[in-house]
Design an enzyme around this catalytic site. Structure first.
Site, mmCIF file in Angstrom:
data_model
loop_
_atom_site.group_PDB
_atom_site.id
_atom_site.type_symbol
_atom_site.label_atom_id
_atom_site.label_comp_id
_atom_site.label_asym_id
_atom_site.label_seq_id
_atom_site.Cartn_x
_atom_site.Cartn_y
_atom_site.Cartn_z
ATOM 1 C CB CYS A 83 -84.798 -28.335 12.250
ATOM 2 S SG CYS A 83 -84.753 -29.147 10.661
ATOM 3 C CG ASP A 84 -90.070 -25.039 10.248
ATOM 4 O OD1 ASP A 84 -91.001 -25.477 10.966
ATOM 5 O OD2 ASP A 84 -90.207 -24.083 9.483
#
Length: 102
Positions: free
Chosen positions: A16-17
């Site tokens: 994820c980010d």
């Protein structure tokens, strides 16, 4: 990469980010679902995907970054963090055999 046989999957990375929050939740869910399969599930930031990953799982909004960070790895992208059909298909393929498509 065109795909990977389920028996060749040893490590899944949930990216994820920032490598926190949503990816931790999904990685935990996958770990439970794949507990008896021998597959390791980890989470990392999308820009830090390790070389030994066999499959990368990430939100569709991060797919381009994941492909750039881990070229040649099988990428499974999803829209919904819990209960997404793409993630369900990945789990079922690992449990029952078959090919996970890139």
């Amino acid at each position: 990469m065109a795909g990977i046989e389920s028996q060749d999957i040893h490590k899944i990375i949930v990216a994820c980010d920032a490598g926190m929050g949503s990816s931790v939740m999904l990685a935990s869910q996958l770990r439970k679902q794949l507990r008896d399969s021998g597959v390791t599930v980890e989470h990392t930031p999308v820009n830090s995907i390790p070389d030994d990953a066999d499959v990368v799982v990430c939100h569709t909004g991060l797919a381009a970054r994941a492909r750039a960070a881990a070229p040649g790895k099988v990428l499974v992208s999803f829209q919904i963090f819990l209960g997404d059909p793409a993630v369900t298909k990945l789990v079922n393929t690992i449990r029952n055999g078959g090919v996970v498509d890139a």
